[in-house]
Write a protein that holds these residues in place. Sequence first.
Motif, PDB file in Angstrom:
ATOM      1  N   ARG A 226       0.828  -1.206   0.000  1.00 12.65           N
ATOM      2  CA  ARG A 226       0.000   0.000   0.000  1.00 12.65           C
ATOM      3  C   ARG A 226       0.868   1.265   0.000  1.00 12.65           C
ATOM      4  O   ARG A 226       0.510   2.256  -0.615  1.00 12.65           O
ATOM      5  N   GLU A 253       0.217  -3.340 -10.204  1.00 13.07           N
ATOM      6  CA  GLU A 253      -0.779  -2.667  -9.347  1.00 13.07           C
ATOM      7  C   GLU A 253      -0.748  -3.219  -7.928  1.00 13.07           C
ATOM      8  O   GLU A 253      -0.688  -4.429  -7.717  1.00 13.07           O
ATOM      9  N   ASN A 254      -0.807  -2.289  -6.954  1.00 17.27           N
ATOM     10  CA  ASN A 254      -0.833  -2.704  -5.553  1.00 17.27           C
ATOM     11  C   ASN A 254      -2.259  -2.980  -5.104  1.00 17.27           C
ATOM     12  O   ASN A 254      -3.192  -3.004  -5.922  1.00 17.27           O
ATOM     13  N   GLU A 256      -4.385  -1.266  -3.743  1.00 21.36           N
ATOM     14  CA  GLU A 256      -5.331  -0.180  -3.995  1.00 21.36           C
ATOM     15  C   GLU A 256      -5.468   0.151  -5.483  1.00 21.36           C
ATOM     16  O   GLU A 256      -6.104   1.129  -5.849  1.00 21.36           O
ATOM     17  N   LYS A 258      -2.973   1.014  -7.425  1.00 20.35           N
ATOM     18  CA  LYS A 258      -1.972   2.018  -7.784  1.00 20.35           C
ATOM     19  C   LYS A 258      -0.704   1.308  -8.284  1.00 20.35           C
ATOM     20  O   LYS A 258      -0.182   0.415  -7.611  1.00 20.35           O
TER      21      LYS A 258
END
Length: 528
Positions: A226, A253-254, A256, A258
């Motif tokens: 995150r 992508e993490n 969240e 992002k």
Amino acid sequence: MKYLKGITPLFLMLGTMVFCLQIQAEHLVILHTNDTHSSIDPMSDGTSGILQRKAILDSVRNVEKNVITVDAGDVVQGTLYFKYFGGDVEYPLMNMSGYDYRIVGNHEFDNGMESLAKYYKAIEGEPLSANYDFTGTELEGVFKPYSIREIGDKKIGFIGINLDPASIISQKNIHVNFKEVIPVANEMAAFLKQEKNCDMVVVVSHIGYGKVNEKTSDVELAQASRDIDLIIGGHTHTLIDPEHPEINPSLIENIEGKPVRIVQAGKQGIYIGKVTVDLDRLPLSSGEELQYELIPVTDRFDSSQLDKTMIDFLEPYRNKVDSVNHVVIAYSAYDLEKERTGGLANLTADIGYAFGREMAEKLKLSGEYDKDVDLAIMNVGGIRHPMPKGAITEGQILSTYPFSNKFVLIEVKGSDIIEALKISARKGGEAVSSQIRVITDSNGNLKNVILNGRPMDPSKYYTVATIDYVAEGNDDLVSLANHKKIYESDEVVAVPILNWIKQQQELGLMISPDCNSRFVVDVNDVVK
């Protein structure tokens, strides 16, 4: 009024200059390397070389105001420099290169923790590890879990993350309380962002880009994160090329959604990675805002551009290495690549089998053991360099098989061998002797193990020639640790291999192994 008219152009010029200063962003450049593996000298094609690498680092430092240099581990092991001098060359040269942050790879432990502590206690720059607890050992207090670099009003946090040593690093060489990657990295990243007010968090890791076993990878860490913006990786020798993002994607992508930027510069110091951070855009909305490129390390620098202190330091060591590298001992009929299966892997396993048979015969004559050797299993991770067609030198062999492992004979149940080969098949193969064929489906899942034309019996015990490292269950071949040891050689593995290759020359034979993979897809699946 005339006065005002006269100074108006000056005000306009000054205003323009102020405006330009405001829009000109301040940058941070992070230069990174990984898995340089004792690549001190340039290769035959002119790539790599630590003097050439230092020249690039210096050239960037001369141009850029804010530069941080990072190494993601496995500085040692792979050439005669480490085999003969055990770190006396690589660690001082890395210090002279001016690295700011360093983490250990798995091969830093090849000579044990006492040896590593000697070098790391004299290291320049900051050694990082958040998930290796060395309390009560020679390395206690050497590593910091994190470090914060302040540039103007911005804070950049760096975290060191290391791989799970189980089945990778020999147990006799490391004593550490290992903490799981994802929880530690996430907790530390949150701490840096929320409590230390860092504008950016960088993880320097030696866990590997993609999943090759059951251990956590950089991709999985990014997906579960995150607060991490950038992961500078090592271990898998992955070249993350921004020109070809479809091969090894740099943006993952993490949790969240992002994108986190992952970078890794291949192996052997052939490239230096360069990440450019626009400090005015921190904190980042995503890792996509980080510019990433690869700088090739070549022989484009003449001697006047190379570090003279490093040249003088290196000269006596290089003379010793060169003297061994010029001794021709045999000839190869083929270009033998360093691959998971094929010619060089087959050659290694077949030499292991031949040596094992010799040892078994001696044991029979002495009455200590009465069985023949059934097969050999060697780890391709122990093969460090290709063997080009033509002349083979003594230095080549010692560099190709640099480890201090020893040949052993073990008795292992068929079911344990099958389990080990199942793992090997998932990884793309292993070095197995000519008696073996490992049958898989098209996805690499094990279907059968054939020994001398018949399925291996899971309930039978077999005599296997291998090395002590593999017999301990390392390289993820965990089930082979369930063995009875019959014999262990007194010599490191390179010695019998060197003797076998020299013998071929004396017999008038070229090195000409079977180059076909011994891990094969089921013919019925191919026909379908």
